[in-house]
Design a protein around this motif. Structure first.
Motif, PDB file in Angstrom:
ATOM      1  N   SER A 203       0.822  -1.216   0.000  1.00  0.00           N
ATOM      2  CA  SER A 203       0.000   0.000   0.000  1.00  0.00           C
ATOM      3  C   SER A 203       0.857   1.267   0.000  1.00  0.00           C
ATOM      4  CB  SER A 203      -0.909   0.007   1.233  1.00  0.00           C
ATOM      5  OG  SER A 203      -0.134  -0.146   2.416  1.00  0.00           O
ATOM      6  N   HIS A 204       2.114   1.150   0.351  1.00  0.00           N
ATOM      7  CA  HIS A 204       2.999   2.305   0.393  1.00  0.00           C
ATOM      8  C   HIS A 204       3.998   2.327  -0.769  1.00  0.00           C
ATOM      9  CE1 HIS A 204       1.379   2.325   4.433  1.00  0.00           C
ATOM     10  NE2 HIS A 204       1.958   3.476   4.679  1.00  0.00           N
ATOM     11  N   VAL A 205       3.942   1.325  -1.641  1.00  0.00           N
ATOM     12  CA  VAL A 205       4.891   1.240  -2.754  1.00  0.00           C
ATOM     13  C   VAL A 205       4.272   1.885  -4.002  1.00  0.00           C
ATOM     14  CG1 VAL A 205       6.109  -0.331  -4.313  1.00  0.00           C
ATOM     15  CG2 VAL A 205       5.948  -0.873  -1.881  1.00  0.00           C
ATOM     16  N   HIS A 206       5.033   2.729  -4.656  1.00  0.00           N
ATOM     17  CA  HIS A 206       4.542   3.370  -5.875  1.00  0.00           C
ATOM     18  C   HIS A 206       5.637   3.327  -6.939  1.00  0.00           C
ATOM     19  CE1 HIS A 206       1.047   4.786  -3.720  1.00  0.00           C
ATOM     20  NE2 HIS A 206       1.858   5.182  -2.756  1.00  0.00           N
ATOM     21  N   TYR A 207       5.236   2.917  -8.128  1.00  0.00           N
ATOM     22  CA  TYR A 207       6.158   2.910  -9.262  1.00  0.00           C
ATOM     23  C   TYR A 207       5.722   3.972 -10.252  1.00  0.00           C
ATOM     24  CZ  TYR A 207       7.514  -1.714  -7.536  1.00  0.00           C
ATOM     25  OH  TYR A 207       7.949  -2.743  -6.770  1.00  0.00           O
ATOM     26  N   GLU A 208       6.706   4.696 -10.788  1.00  0.00           N
ATOM     27  CA  GLU A 208       6.421   5.680 -11.839  1.00  0.00           C
ATOM     28  C   GLU A 208       7.386   5.412 -12.978  1.00  0.00           C
ATOM     29  OE1 GLU A 208       7.098   9.448 -10.007  1.00  0.00           O
ATOM     30  OE2 GLU A 208       5.795   8.962  -8.306  1.00  0.00           O
ATOM     31  N   GLU A 209       6.831   5.163 -14.163  1.00  0.00           N
ATOM     32  CA  GLU A 209       7.693   4.949 -15.333  1.00  0.00           C
ATOM     33  C   GLU A 209       7.496   6.108 -16.307  1.00  0.00           C
ATOM     34  OE1 GLU A 209       8.791   0.931 -17.256  1.00  0.00           O
ATOM     35  OE2 GLU A 209       7.301   1.781 -18.579  1.00  0.00           O
ATOM     36  N   GLU A 211       8.360   8.223 -20.078  1.00  0.00           N
ATOM     37  CA  GLU A 211       8.224   7.829 -21.486  1.00  0.00           C
ATOM     38  C   GLU A 211       9.442   7.067 -21.993  1.00  0.00           C
ATOM     39  OE1 GLU A 211       7.394  11.309 -23.724  1.00  0.00           O
ATOM     40  OE2 GLU A 211       5.273  11.358 -23.142  1.00  0.00           O
ATOM     41  N   ASP A 212      10.576   7.280 -21.351  1.00  0.00           N
ATOM     42  CA  ASP A 212      11.800   6.594 -21.774  1.00  0.00           C
ATOM     43  C   ASP A 212      12.020   5.283 -21.018  1.00  0.00           C
ATOM     44  OD1 ASP A 212      12.428   8.584 -23.585  1.00  0.00           O
ATOM     45  OD2 ASP A 212      13.445   9.786 -22.056  1.00  0.00           O
ATOM     46  N   ARG A 213      11.005   4.853 -20.291  1.00  0.00           N
ATOM     47  CA  ARG A 213      11.013   3.581 -19.546  1.00  0.00           C
ATOM     48  C   ARG A 213      12.003   3.585 -18.379  1.00  0.00           C
ATOM     49  NH1 ARG A 213      10.760  -1.995 -21.275  1.00  0.00           N
ATOM     50  NH2 ARG A 213       9.515  -2.004 -19.370  1.00  0.00           N
ATOM     51  N   ASN A 214      12.330   4.759 -17.867  1.00  0.00           N
ATOM     52  CA  ASN A 214      13.055   4.818 -16.595  1.00  0.00           C
ATOM     53  C   ASN A 214      12.029   4.655 -15.486  1.00  0.00           C
ATOM     54  OD1 ASN A 214      15.650   5.595 -17.812  1.00  0.00           O
ATOM     55  ND2 ASN A 214      14.548   7.474 -18.322  1.00  0.00           N
ATOM     56  N   LEU A 215      12.333   3.834 -14.520  1.00  0.00           N
ATOM     57  CA  LEU A 215      11.354   3.472 -13.485  1.00  0.00           C
ATOM     58  C   LEU A 215      11.787   4.025 -12.130  1.00  0.00           C
ATOM     59  CD1 LEU A 215       8.814   1.635 -12.855  1.00  0.00           C
ATOM     60  CD2 LEU A 215      10.475  -0.116 -12.191  1.00  0.00           C
ATOM     61  N   LYS A 216      10.944   4.871 -11.547  1.00  0.00           N
ATOM     62  CA  LYS A 216      11.240   5.388 -10.217  1.00  0.00           C
ATOM     63  C   LYS A 216      10.427   4.611  -9.198  1.00  0.00           C
ATOM     64  CE  LYS A 216      12.142   9.727  -9.519  1.00  0.00           C
ATOM     65  NZ  LYS A 216      12.036  11.190  -9.379  1.00  0.00           N
ATOM     66  N   THR A 217      11.069   4.166  -8.126  1.00  0.00           N
ATOM     67  CA  THR A 217      10.400   3.419  -7.071  1.00  0.00           C
ATOM     68  C   THR A 217      10.318   4.277  -5.824  1.00  0.00           C
ATOM     69  OG1 THR A 217      11.471   1.421  -7.929  1.00  0.00           O
ATOM     70  CG2 THR A 217      10.430   1.247  -5.773  1.00  0.00           C
ATOM     71  N   ARG A 218       9.118   4.385  -5.263  1.00  0.00           N
ATOM     72  CA  ARG A 218       8.936   5.146  -4.022  1.00  0.00           C
ATOM     73  C   ARG A 218       8.359   4.241  -2.950  1.00  0.00           C
ATOM     74  NH1 ARG A 218       9.206  10.610  -4.559  1.00  0.00           N
ATOM     75  NH2 ARG A 218       9.157  11.422  -6.661  1.00  0.00           N
ATOM     76  N   LEU A 219       8.810   4.447  -1.735  1.00  0.00           N
ATOM     77  CA  LEU A 219       8.163   3.830  -0.572  1.00  0.00           C
ATOM     78  C   LEU A 219       7.707   4.984   0.316  1.00  0.00           C
ATOM     79  CD1 LEU A 219       7.421   1.173   0.858  1.00  0.00           C
ATOM     80  CD2 LEU A 219       9.499   1.427   2.194  1.00  0.00           C
ATOM     81  N   GLU A 221       6.877   8.458   1.216  1.00  0.00           N
ATOM     82  CA  GLU A 221       7.276   9.739   0.638  1.00  0.00           C
ATOM     83  C   GLU A 221       8.700   9.729   0.085  1.00  0.00           C
ATOM     84  OE1 GLU A 221       8.312  12.729   3.958  1.00  0.00           O
ATOM     85  OE2 GLU A 221       7.063  11.237   4.951  1.00  0.00           O
ATOM     86  N   PHE A 222       9.386   8.596   0.183  1.00  0.00           N
ATOM     87  CA  PHE A 222      10.798   8.545  -0.211  1.00  0.00           C
ATOM     88  C   PHE A 222      10.991   7.839  -1.553  1.00  0.00           C
ATOM     89  CE2 PHE A 222      10.879   8.622   4.447  1.00  0.00           C
ATOM     90  CZ  PHE A 222      11.660   9.744   4.652  1.00  0.00           C
ATOM     91  N   ALA A 223      11.748   8.472  -2.446  1.00  0.00           N
ATOM     92  CA  ALA A 223      12.219   7.777  -3.644  1.00  0.00           C
ATOM     93  C   ALA A 223      13.389   6.902  -3.217  1.00  0.00           C
ATOM     94  CB  ALA A 223      12.657   8.768  -4.703  1.00  0.00           C
ATOM     95  N   ILE A 224      13.320   5.595  -3.533  1.00  0.00           N
ATOM     96  CA  ILE A 224      14.390   4.705  -3.070  1.00  0.00           C
ATOM     97  C   ILE A 224      15.249   4.167  -4.211  1.00  0.00           C
ATOM     98  CG2 ILE A 224      13.271   4.054  -0.914  1.00  0.00           C
ATOM     99  CD1 ILE A 224      12.335   1.498  -2.203  1.00  0.00           C
ATOM    100  N   ASP A 225      14.780   4.325  -5.451  1.00  0.00           N
ATOM    101  CA  ASP A 225      15.639   3.937  -6.564  1.00  0.00           C
ATOM    102  C   ASP A 225      15.068   4.526  -7.840  1.00  0.00           C
ATOM    103  OD1 ASP A 225      17.734   2.870  -7.927  1.00  0.00           O
ATOM    104  OD2 ASP A 225      17.364   0.801  -7.354  1.00  0.00           O
ATOM    105  N   CYS A 226      15.923   4.641  -8.828  1.00  0.00           N
ATOM    106  CA  CYS A 226      15.503   5.056 -10.153  1.00  0.00           C
ATOM    107  C   CYS A 226      16.245   4.156 -11.131  1.00  0.00           C
ATOM    108  CB  CYS A 226      15.838   6.518 -10.391  1.00  0.00           C
ATOM    109  SG  CYS A 226      15.095   7.124 -11.892  1.00  0.00           S
ATOM    110  N   ALA A 233      15.536  -4.613 -12.226  1.00  0.00           N
ATOM    111  CA  ALA A 233      14.931  -4.049 -11.019  1.00  0.00           C
ATOM    112  C   ALA A 233      15.100  -5.019  -9.851  1.00  0.00           C
ATOM    113  CB  ALA A 233      13.451  -3.772 -11.255  1.00  0.00           C
ATOM    114  N   GLY A 234      14.808  -4.502  -8.642  1.00  0.00           N
ATOM    115  CA  GLY A 234      14.830  -5.346  -7.450  1.00  0.00           C
ATOM    116  C   GLY A 234      13.582  -5.113  -6.638  1.00  0.00           C
ATOM    117  N   TYR A 235      13.531  -5.689  -5.446  1.00  0.00           N
ATOM    118  CA  TYR A 235      12.384  -5.467  -4.574  1.00  0.00           C
ATOM    119  C   TYR A 235      12.356  -4.008  -4.093  1.00  0.00           C
ATOM    120  CZ  TYR A 235      11.086 -10.380  -4.227  1.00  0.00           C
ATOM    121  OH  TYR A 235      10.650 -11.642  -4.516  1.00  0.00           O
ATOM    122  N   PRO A 236      11.152  -3.463  -3.878  1.00  0.00           N
ATOM    123  CA  PRO A 236      11.045  -2.053  -3.485  1.00  0.00           C
ATOM    124  C   PRO A 236      11.280  -1.849  -1.996  1.00  0.00           C
ATOM    125  CG  PRO A 236       8.865  -3.003  -3.672  1.00  0.00           C
ATOM    126  CD  PRO A 236       9.837  -4.096  -4.033  1.00  0.00           C
TER     127      PRO A 236
END
Lengths: 334, 186
Positions: A203-209, A211-219, A221-226, A233-236
C-alpha cells in the motif's frame, strides 16, 4: 565424490496452490503462514485461512511431506491473543512444527502444547551457541533457522556446540543482515516488518515509469531507486535502494538487489551438519516455486549420491538477475 | 528534526536494445489494422462473468481490491483491456488506445508476457525484475490480484479457453502453439 547425508528440503508456499506445487516438485517440508500479521509475509492476497491450512496439512501428509507453520512475527503489548490463537489453531490442525521468533510466544507454545515440535525462526536472530542453547534448554526447541550472517565454517562450529538441528537458507531474497531487528520499513511507513509482518507494505509502494522507460520506485514519501531503461529491477525495499551518500553517488548504501544462491556450497553445508535447507520466497509465484524446488531437489539428490548436478538454470529467477553466496562464503562479500 | 534519506539518483541514458524492442512493440500496435472492438465486448463479458462465477475464492482473496479497475496494456496489441473483478458486476472491456481510460492499476507487457503470466508459466516477480512487466498505480491491488490468480489450480488461460464451449480444446491448442513458437530458442 563420496555420498553425503541428504538434508530436508524446506520450501515456501504463499497459497494452498503454491503448497501443492512445492510438494509435487519434491519438497520434504513446506512452510506457510496464516492470513494476518502473525507471520513475516503479511501481503495482500497471500497466506492461508485455518481451513486452507488444514487442507494443506492433509495434502502434504498424503504425499509424505511436512508442514511447518510460520508464526514468526512479534506481538506488541496487548496483541498477544491473536498470536496465541494462531499457535493453538496450528497445533490443532496437526502441523509438523511451529516456527516462532518471539520469546513470549515460544514460552506459550512450549507450555500450552508440550510435545509440539518447535523451530526457532531466523527472525529470532539467534546465531551463537549460547543463544541457541538457551532456547534448547528453556523451550526444548528442535531446530534453529540460522541468520544469514555465518560462514559455512562458522555453521560447522555452531553445529558442534548446540543441542538442536540447523536449518540454513540456500536460495532467495536476502535483506539486511540483522534478522528480526530491521526497522527501516517501520521508520518510513509506520508499519513494522517484525510486528505487522510486512516489509515494504504494498500500500505504500509506488512505481512511476516515464516515457523513456526509466522506473522510479517510491516507498511512502521517499524515492528509493531510479532504474534506467534496460536495467534490472529489485524489490522495493529501502535496504535495496540507491542513494547519494557522502563518499559515493547512486550507491547501494545498505544491500544490493541480489539473490542468495548456495547451490555450489550445498556439499559443504551438508558436511557441516545442516539438517534442513531452506528456500526463501513465500511471496513468489507457483512458477518460481516449481522451478526452484525442482532444481534444488535434483541438486540435493545428486550431491547426496556423489554426483554433480546441473545448477545453471536458476539465475533468471533471482532478484536483479544477480546471485551471491553472501556471508556463507566470506564475511567480505560486499 | 526528522532526518531524510539522501537525494535520489538521476535518470540514466536509455539502453538501445530496450528502446528498440519497446518501440517495435508499440509501433506494431499503432500500425495493426483496427479491430472492431464492439465484436469483442460480448466475448470478454462472457469470459469475466464465467471466471468470477467459477472462482469465488479468487474474489475472496482480492478482498476490497475487487472494486479496483485494472488496466491491462498488451504493448503489441491495438487495444487496452479494463478489468473490474467486482463480484456483483464483473467487467472486462476492450478500449482503443486513443482513449484515456480511468483506472487504479496499469499493468503492461507484451501480449505473450501477460499471457504467460496468467497461464502460470512465468514468475511475475522475475518478469518485473527483468523489466518485461511494468506496474504503476495501486501496488496493493495488483499484488492482491497476482496472489489471487496464483492460487488457482487451473489457469485463467484454461478458463478463457473453456468459454469457447465446443471450441475450447482448439483454442487451448492455439494458446499452447503460441507459447511454443514464441518461446526463445535455446
Amino acid at each position: 565424490m563420496t555420498q553425503l547425508f541428504k538434508p530436508e528440503l524446506v520450501c515456501p508456499a504463499g497459497t494452498p496452490a503454491g503448497l501443492r506445487t512445492a510438494v509435487d516438485a519434491g519438497a520434504d517440508a513446506v512452510y506457510c503462514g496464516f492470513q494476518g500479521p502473525t507471520n513475516a509475509r503479511n501481503f495482500p492476497g497471500l497466506n492461508f485461512t485455518v481451513a486452507e491450512m488444514a487442507g494443506a496439512v492433509s495434502y502434504a501428509h498424503d504425499h509424505g511431506a511436512k508442514v511447518l507453520a510460520a508464526i514468526n512475527s512479534f506481538p506488541t503489548a496487548g496483541r498477544t491473543e491473536l498470536w496465541k490463537e494462531a499457535i493453538d489453531e496450528a497445533v490443532s490442525i496437526g502441523v509438523d512444527a511451529v516456527i516462532v521468533a518471539d520469546i513470549g510466544m515460544t514460552q506459550y507454545l512450549s507450555k500450552a502444547h508440550p510435545g509440539q515440535r518447535i523451530h526457532l525462526s531466523v527472525q529470532a536472530g539467534a546465531s551463537s551457541p549460547e543463544a541457541i542453547n538457551f532456547y534448547c534448554r528453556r523451550f526444548d526447541i528442535k531446530r534453529v533457522v540460522l541468520p544469514r550472517i555465518l560462514t559455512v565454517a562458522e555453521i560447522k562450529q555452531v553445529h558442534d556446540e548446540i543441542g538442536c538441528e540447523i536449518e540454513a537458507f540456500v536460495f532467495g531474497n536476502i535483506g539486511m543482515m540483522a534478522e528480526g531487528r530491521c526497522a527501516l520499513t517501520n521508520y518510513v511507513t509506520g508499519q513494522s516488518t517484525n510486528m505487522d509482518g510486512v516489509c515494504s507494505p504494498a500500500s505504500h509502494v509506488h512505481y512511476e515509469e516515464d516515457e523513456d522507460r526509466n522506473l522510479k520506485t517510491r516507498l511512502g514519501e521517499f524515492a528509493i531507486d531510479c532504474i534506467a531503461c534496460g536495467e534490472h529491477a529489485g524489490y522495493p525495499t529501502i535496504c535495496k535502494g540507491r542513494y547519494n551518500v557522502s563518499h559515493k553517488q547512486e550507491y547501494y548504501a545498505f544491500e544490493e538487489p541480489v539473490s542468495l544462491n548456495l547451490t555450489r556450497l550445498l556439499p559443504d553445508l551438508m558436511r557441516a551438519g545442516v539438517t534442513a535447507l531452506k528456500i526463501e520466497g513465500r511471496q513468489r509465484s507457483r512458477a518460481y516455486v516449481k522451478a526452484v524446488v525442482s532444481a534444488f531437489r535434483q541438486a540435493v539428490d545428486a550431491y547426496s549420491e556423489g554426483g554433480e548436478p546441473d545448477i545453471s538454470n536458476l539465475l533468471a529467477l533471482t532478484e536483479g538477475s544477480r546471485e551471491t553466496q553472501g556471508a556463507f562464503r566470506s564475511k567480505t562479500w560486499r | 528534526m526528522r532526518p531524510t534519506l539522501p537525494a535520489m539518483i538521476t535518470h540514466r541514458p536509455l539502453s538501445g536494445k530496450a528502446r528498440l524492442d519497446d518501440a517495435g512493440a508499440r509501433g506494431f500496435a499503432r500500425l495493426a489494422p483496427p479491430i472492431p472492438l464492439f465484436a469483442l465486448q460480448p466475448l470478454l463479458g462472457h469470459i469475466v462473468t464465467t471466471i468470477a462465477g467459477r472462482h469465488p475464492e479468487l474474489i475472496a482473496r482480492l478482498g476490497d481490491n475487487c472494486r479496483k479497475r485494472f488496466l491491462i496494456d498488451p504493448h503489441n496489441l491495438p487495444f487496452f483491456l479494463l478489468l473490474q473483478p467486482d463480484p456483483d458486476r464483473p467487467r472486462l472491456k476492450a478500449y482503443g488506445r486513443a482513449r484515456d481510460i480511468e483506472h487504479d492499476v496499469h499493468i503492461s507487457g507484451t501480449f505473450l508476457t501477460l499471457l504467460r503470466m496468467i497461464d502460470g508459466q512465468s514468475d511475475s516477480d522475475a518478469l518485473f525484475f527483468n523489466r518485461d512487466l511494468t506496474i504503476t498505480g495501486d501496488t496493493e491491488a495488483v499484488v492482491a490480484l497476482r496472489n489471487a490468480l496464483d492460487n488457482m489450480d487451473v489457469t485463467l488461460a484454461d478458463d478463457v479457453a473453456a468459454c469457447f464451449g465446443p471450441l475450447s480444446r482448439p483454442v487451448r491448442a492455439v494458446i499452447d502453439l503460441t507459447f511454443k513458437f514464441a518461446s526463445p530458442k535455446p
